[in-house]
Each structure stands twice: as C-alpha cells, then as structure tokens.
Design a protein around this motif. Sequence first.
Motif, mmCIF file in Angstrom:
data_model
loop_
_atom_site.group_PDB
_atom_site.id
_atom_site.type_symbol
_atom_site.label_atom_id
_atom_site.label_comp_id
_atom_site.label_asym_id
_atom_site.label_seq_id
_atom_site.Cartn_x
_atom_site.Cartn_y
_atom_site.Cartn_z
ATOM 1 N N GLY A 247 0.812 -1.210 0.000
ATOM 2 C CA GLY A 247 0.000 0.000 0.000
ATOM 3 C C GLY A 247 0.843 1.256 0.000
ATOM 4 N N LEU A 248 1.914 1.241 0.789
ATOM 5 C CA LEU A 248 2.808 2.396 0.854
ATOM 6 C C LEU A 248 3.416 2.703 -0.508
ATOM 7 C CD1 LEU A 248 5.497 3.012 3.575
ATOM 8 C CD2 LEU A 248 6.129 3.092 1.182
ATOM 9 N N MET A 249 3.975 1.666 -1.149
ATOM 10 C CA MET A 249 4.632 1.921 -2.438
ATOM 11 C C MET A 249 3.621 2.329 -3.502
ATOM 12 S SD MET A 249 5.755 -1.908 -3.809
ATOM 13 C CE MET A 249 6.058 -2.735 -2.259
ATOM 14 N N SER A 250 2.419 1.782 -3.432
ATOM 15 C CA SER A 250 1.375 2.171 -4.375
ATOM 16 C C SER A 250 0.999 3.632 -4.184
ATOM 17 C CB SER A 250 0.154 1.271 -4.182
ATOM 18 O OG SER A 250 -0.890 1.649 -5.045
ATOM 19 N N GLY A 251 0.903 4.063 -2.924
ATOM 20 C CA GLY A 251 0.536 5.442 -2.645
ATOM 21 C C GLY A 251 1.568 6.432 -3.132
ATOM 22 N N VAL A 252 2.839 6.189 -2.838
ATOM 23 C CA VAL A 252 3.866 7.139 -3.256
ATOM 24 C C VAL A 252 4.066 7.085 -4.765
ATOM 25 C CG1 VAL A 252 5.903 5.636 -2.985
ATOM 26 C CG2 VAL A 252 6.099 8.101 -2.623
ATOM 27 N N PHE A 253 3.842 5.930 -5.376
ATOM 28 C CA PHE A 253 3.963 5.844 -6.829
ATOM 29 C C PHE A 253 2.867 6.662 -7.509
ATOM 30 C CE2 PHE A 253 2.797 3.831 -10.879
ATOM 31 C CZ PHE A 253 3.982 4.026 -11.567
ATOM 32 N N ASP A 254 1.622 6.501 -7.074
ATOM 33 C CA ASP A 254 0.531 7.272 -7.672
ATOM 34 C C ASP A 254 0.771 8.770 -7.519
ATOM 35 O OD1 ASP A 254 -0.665 4.895 -8.310
ATOM 36 O OD2 ASP A 254 -2.166 4.966 -6.720
ATOM 37 N N MET A 255 1.256 9.173 -6.354
ATOM 38 C CA MET A 255 1.553 10.581 -6.110
ATOM 39 C C MET A 255 2.621 11.082 -7.084
ATOM 40 S SD MET A 255 3.237 12.148 -2.621
ATOM 41 C CE MET A 255 2.012 11.315 -1.623
ATOM 42 N N THR A 256 3.617 10.248 -7.324
ATOM 43 C CA THR A 256 4.731 10.639 -8.189
ATOM 44 C C THR A 256 4.306 10.746 -9.647
ATOM 45 O OG1 THR A 256 6.254 9.560 -6.652
ATOM 46 C CG2 THR A 256 7.084 10.030 -8.860
ATOM 47 N N VAL A 257 3.474 9.812 -10.114
ATOM 48 C CA VAL A 257 2.994 9.872 -11.499
ATOM 49 C C VAL A 257 2.185 11.148 -11.728
ATOM 50 C CG1 VAL A 257 1.440 8.788 -13.175
ATOM 51 C CG2 VAL A 257 3.060 7.388 -11.896
ATOM 52 N N GLU A 258 1.340 11.506 -10.777
ATOM 53 C CA GLU A 258 0.569 12.744 -10.919
ATOM 54 C C GLU A 258 1.489 13.956 -10.950
ATOM 55 O OE1 GLU A 258 -2.682 12.974 -11.639
ATOM 56 O OE2 GLU A 258 -2.418 10.802 -11.814
ATOM 57 N N TYR A 259 2.533 13.930 -10.135
ATOM 58 C CA TYR A 259 3.504 15.018 -10.133
ATOM 59 C C TYR A 259 4.196 15.130 -11.490
ATOM 60 C CZ TYR A 259 7.704 17.670 -8.797
ATOM 61 O OH TYR A 259 8.712 18.596 -8.726
ATOM 62 N N MET A 260 4.515 13.985 -12.093
ATOM 63 C CA MET A 260 5.180 14.001 -13.394
ATOM 64 C C MET A 260 4.311 14.613 -14.482
ATOM 65 S SD MET A 260 6.940 10.205 -13.333
ATOM 66 C CE MET A 260 7.706 10.374 -14.954
ATOM 67 N N LYS A 261 3.013 14.567 -14.302
ATOM 68 C CA LYS A 261 2.103 15.110 -15.310
ATOM 69 C C LYS A 261 1.979 16.634 -15.235
ATOM 70 C CE LYS A 261 -0.718 10.889 -15.420
ATOM 71 N NZ LYS A 261 -2.036 10.294 -15.107
ATOM 72 N N VAL A 262 2.257 17.205 -14.058
ATOM 73 C CA VAL A 262 2.041 18.651 -13.889
ATOM 74 C C VAL A 262 3.332 19.440 -13.719
ATOM 75 C CG1 VAL A 262 -0.255 18.292 -12.925
ATOM 76 C CG2 VAL A 262 1.695 18.412 -11.379
ATOM 77 N N ARG A 263 4.390 18.810 -13.242
ATOM 78 C CA ARG A 263 5.658 19.521 -13.054
ATOM 79 C C ARG A 263 6.296 19.774 -14.407
ATOM 80 N NH1 ARG A 263 9.574 22.380 -12.420
ATOM 81 N NH2 ARG A 263 11.260 22.062 -10.898
ATOM 82 N N ARG A 264 6.637 21.026 -14.686
ATOM 83 C CA ARG A 264 7.163 21.391 -16.004
ATOM 84 C C ARG A 264 8.613 21.849 -15.904
ATOM 85 N NH1 ARG A 264 3.126 21.864 -19.812
ATOM 86 N NH2 ARG A 264 4.492 23.079 -21.177
#
Length: 764
Positions: A247-264
């Motif tokens: 669960g921990l790794m899934s949570g931080v992974f999802d957070m990171t993918v969303e960050y990759m979509k918006v961080r420019r």
Amino acid sequence: MSEEDDRMSDDDRMIEEAAAAYCARDPEYKRVRGLRGATPSFDRQAWNEMASMGWVGCRIASTCGGSQLNFRQLALILEQYGRSLAPEPLVAVGVLAAGVLAHSLNDANKQWLQRLAAGTWLPTLAWQELGAEPHSVEPIATRVEARNGGYVLHGRKRFVPIAESADAFLVSARGIDGCGLYLVDREAAGVTVTPHLRVDGGTWSDVALQDVPLGTEALIANGPQALESLELALDEARLAAGAELVGLMSGVFDMTVEYMKVRRQFDRPIGSFQALQHRAVDLYMQVEVSRAVLHQTTAVFDASTDPRRRALAASQLKARASDAALQVAKGAVHIYGGMGYTDECNVGLFLKRAMVLAAWLGNATVHRRRYGRLVDADPNAQEADADEVRTPLQQEARAFAESHFPPEWRFPPYRINLVKARPWLRKLYQKGWGAPNWPTEYGGMGLSAHDQVRLQEEFDRYGIFLTPNAALNMLGPLLIRYGTDSQRKKYLPKILSGEMLWAQGYSEPGAGSDVAAARTTAVLEGNEFVVNGQKIWTSDADHYEGTFILVRTDPHAKKHEGLSILLVDLQTPGITVRPIVNLCGETSFCEMFFDNVRVPKENLVGEMNRAWPMAKSVLGTERIMIGHPKLARYPLELLGRLLRSRGLWNEPVARTRFEKLRLDVLDLGAAFVRVVNVLEGGGEVGPEVSILKIWISETFQRIADMMLDIGGESAVLDEQEPLADGTSIHVAKQYFLARPAAIYAGTNDIQRNIVAKAVLGLPQ
C-alpha cells in the motif's frame, strides 16, 4: 492490472472501500507529521475508532470478541492503511501480539484477547535480543527461573514497538523447559523502558528486565508450543507488514505519477521525458509484482495452516515488498528532484516509513536467506510439492515425463530445437497435453493459470528445455479467436502434434519493433494474393513448414490500417529463406524473401485490411508467453547446478545473489498467474502485460551474467563444461541466448514507452 482483475467478492469490496474511505481522511499527511516524536506516537482516538470497526481484532476469533477476517481481507485493509502512513500499531498489536495470544490460546488468554479486540488493552511482543542470531525466535540472554512459587525474569529485549505506551509485554525467555512466553505488566517492578526514535518519528525501545517477579498466571505458553506460537504469529505479521508496504509503495507511486504530469521543465511536463518515463515504468513493475506476490501469499495463508508453506510464502513476500518499497520510495525522491529532499515534501515521509517497515521483522536479505534455508532443509518445500501434497496433475506429469521424455535430453546445456523435439510434441498431443492454455474444444487442456504454471514446473524439474513454439503460443490462439472453421480444422491438430511448425513473420529490415511499419505487400488477384517483400528474425524458418506473416494489402491506408495476416506454406515457389548466424554460432534466425509468391485467398486470417487489432492480440499473447517464468527458471536451475559444482552453494555472497534471482523468478510467477486469470475470466489484458516480458527477460540476463561471473575462464570456452552432478553447461551460449530476450517481441525500451503512455498516462 486493476483491482477488478482479482475477482473480489462483494464482502471484500465493501471492506476495501470502507478502509479506503477511512484512510483517505488525511490527504496532506498533517496528522502523520503532527505525531512524529510524540508520546504516544499514535492517536488513541484513532485506535478506538479502528477497534470499533473491527480492525484491531481482525485476527481474533469471534468467540473472543474479534472480527476474524481472513488474510485476504486483512491485506485489503492494510494496503489502504499503508497508503495513509497511519502510525497506529495495527500490525504490532492487532496481528503480532494478538497472534501470539491466539496461537497460545487457553482460558486465561481469552479475557486478554477480548480486551485487545475492544481497544482497551495494548500488549506488545518483546522477542529480539542482542547477540542472538538475527530474527531467531530462540531467546538466549533473557532467562526465567522459578522462585517463591512464581517466576523471576531477567534480560534485555530490543526493537520493541510502542513500549513506552504499551500496557503489557509478551516476553520470550529461556527456562528449564526451553522457551517460554510470559505476560509482563508495563508497571511491574524491575521493568525499564528506553525509547529510541526511528527515522519516521515512531519509536522502538530497549526493555530491561531486572529480576522482574511474576506469578504463575503470567506463563502464556511453554516449550514447543511457545516457539510454534512465535513463529506462526511472526509469519502472519510479515504478511501484514508486506501488505502495508504494498500500500505504501502504491501510494507514493501514484503521487509521483501525478507530479510528473504537472511539473514542467524546459516548457513541457517532466513526464514527457523518456528517461523519467522508463524510470516510472520500472517503479510500476515493482508495485505490480509486489501486489501479485501479496495476493498469492494471502491465498496460501487462507488455504493452508502448514507452518512451512506459510514460512516460505511469508519470506517471499517480505523480501519482495521490503526491497520494492525502498526502490519505489527512493525513485520517487529522485523524480521529485531537489524538492524531494526537503522535509516539507511528502515523499520523504514515504521513504522513511518504507525504511522502517522494510527493516522490521527481517529485511529483504534476511528473508532471501531464510527462504533458501527452508528450501535446503526440504527441496520439495520450495513450492510445497512434497509427494503427499503434489496434485494429481503434477504426479501424472512427472510420471509421463519419466516414461516418454528421452533421458539424454534432460537438462541440456542449450535448449532443444523443436524439429528435434517432434517425437516429444507428438507424445504430448497423443496424451492430450499439447496445449495447456487452449480451450478443450480445440484440443487443449483448458487448464487454469495456476495449473499451467504447476505443470510447467514439473517439466522444468525434469529438465525439459525447448525452443519457444510460436505456432502453439501465438498462431493457435490467433486461429481460435479469428480464424475460420476450415482453418481451425486444417491447422490446429497439426500445430498440436508438431507435424507443422510455424515461424512468425512480423519484423522487417529497418522497422525493428515498429511492427505496423510493414512494407511487404500482398495484392489480391482473383482467388490469390501475390506477396512481395522481406521478413527478418523469423526463427527457424529454414526448418519449419509454414509462416504467418503481416502484410500490407492497402498501400494507401494509414500506417496501422490496411494490414492483413496470411498463412503461407514455406514450400511455395518464390520464397527464399536465408539463415543468419547468431552469436551462439547457431542459425536460428532467418530472413525470408517473397518474390511474387502466390497465397490462396482462403489463407487470409480474419478480415482483410483489419489485421492490426489481431496483430496486437498476437503480440500480447506472445508477451504473455515470453513473460512466462519458464524463460528464466531453467537457466536459474543451471546456475544452481554450476554453484554446487564449484563448491559455492554455501558461500554467502554467491548464495545471496542466487536467492535474489530465485525470488525474482518466483515473484514473476505470481504476476503471470494473475494476468492469465484475467484472460480466463473473459477479460482483456492491456499493455500492462509488457511488464511480464520486461521483468523475466532482464532477470534471465542477470542470471546469465552471474553464470559468466562464476564460470571465470571456463565460461568463455566454446564448449560444454561437465558439472559434478553428471550434467553439463555451456555458459557462453546461455550468456548469448539471454541477450535477445530483451529485444524480440518488441524491445524492452519500446515496451517501457508503451506502458508509460498507455498505462501510466504520461504525456507524449
């Protein structure tokens, strides 16, 4: 792979949804931050809420006031729990301490379990010691002696969770009768607690026991029962900790993918950078394989009470989840860049909790070694396949191979060509075992994914190592799904019997993994297609009878349109096959030239100009079969034989490397079963299937790399090396053979591109 793939019951889904809703109440992790370094380091109100929901008593029988969830349901809760970074000691108290009491159950313990389940009493287990073998349940320094009609306890325990706020300790100690478990009140005379702050803000404590007086009622369990209770409860807690890590790794992974979509950066999202996309796909693979191993482990625990089976499954999961969670959390920090190294960024909270959970109850290295020791103690225990528990299918497979597979072909130094193996294919066909994965109505076995893997394991153990069968794994499923009745009647029996072997004709010079860039043309003239062009990397086409080729039938259509699939007899005039010598010195690769080759219209598979969906289906099937753990299981067996022959089986460094590779292969097996189960349930497997191919091909390469390393000078001789067990190995050929595994069926780099865009939704 979505959660729907796992066919949850309504009850399971309700439990997961309730857990997700409760654990999502602190989306910014403010509560987690506020409790760092506090005493207690968790929220009593939250603990009471969890008790009222039945979580604290999740593994306690209903007769003792618990909710008595099964392990699958427990894992569903703990995955959500791990995503939230909740600091409450749910595993330490609700699983580990409760487990020790439950497995040592007597009338006196029932009252304690009832209070524990209600959330009004917090015990914690004190079992680790200085100087003891890491994670051994045998107490050495902590001792108990009889005195004045009771007991006196003295010693020191380490890494005790929530010791500063616990109500009591469950202490293991050595006495005249061996190991015993004793209940010690937190306020008892002679008990001293020294907390140590962990990196995540919680504590582990040293508990000193200086002549602590105990009454006879303090004895919970003694002798073998005490050790058994400890081992059983610890393995249940390792499963629970593994679920929390997933669960921990899934949570931080999802957070990171969303960050990759918006961080420019550089005027575009960082998620569009291919290097970061590939890094994200590697993290995604770790999450998905870990989740598959978790589901496999809960199935083992829910189906069996055999301590050895549970120990193997628990160590496999804890090793995978501990390693993967650290990789994912570290990867998230890297992708966040400089911000990821600041305390205000939440990814740091995930990294710190991953460090703690990965170390607790044994890290990845500890559990790889434990797994190896368990297997060494009983080689059949690796897959719980001792004769008394081997399934009838496995028993029959072993007997059949013993009777019909040529002994001289067992454990070959290099895989056996299908042309040579035709007699074996014929025997399988006569047995009805030609295609374990095909439906029975087409001559297959119709086996479940689990049984397919178990059948293959039996053949692997017997040393059967053949070249991949493209007709069986790709063309057969293609014809079953898209072919005509006449095509199925004509070709499927010949595929099953090995009478007709087929080469895949997709790749072309200059196109590589871009299969849709096919330029070989097929022009319909009356009742025949006239084919012109060239195909390459058509394995063993110089020895096979047929090829199924992707051709362009509409030159004016868009790239992915205007394509068709044709079945071609390789004896047709106008076909020239030229073998290509590979690095092994073999001619398994070929290129084919088509010069006005006339192919009957009836050999068209499916609709004309509509082949791309079929081609993708075939490629998906190919990646599933290439992603079968058997690709690396046989080379792993050879590596083990090489280590034993060189006297390195018990050498610590070599054995540690081997155990990591062994569990990489086994863990992929869990993911493979999960994917095939989706297909069997009538579902569609999307581009995420590429992770199977990436994982196993790169594991194969690491195995071959270790062979070369262990082999030394002998490994670069172009000859077979005899091994101590009477078999032989050609290390250089295994090393060469591993190279194209990451190239064919679409290079692993292309597969990562596909997963990044189609599964993770990262920008172009």
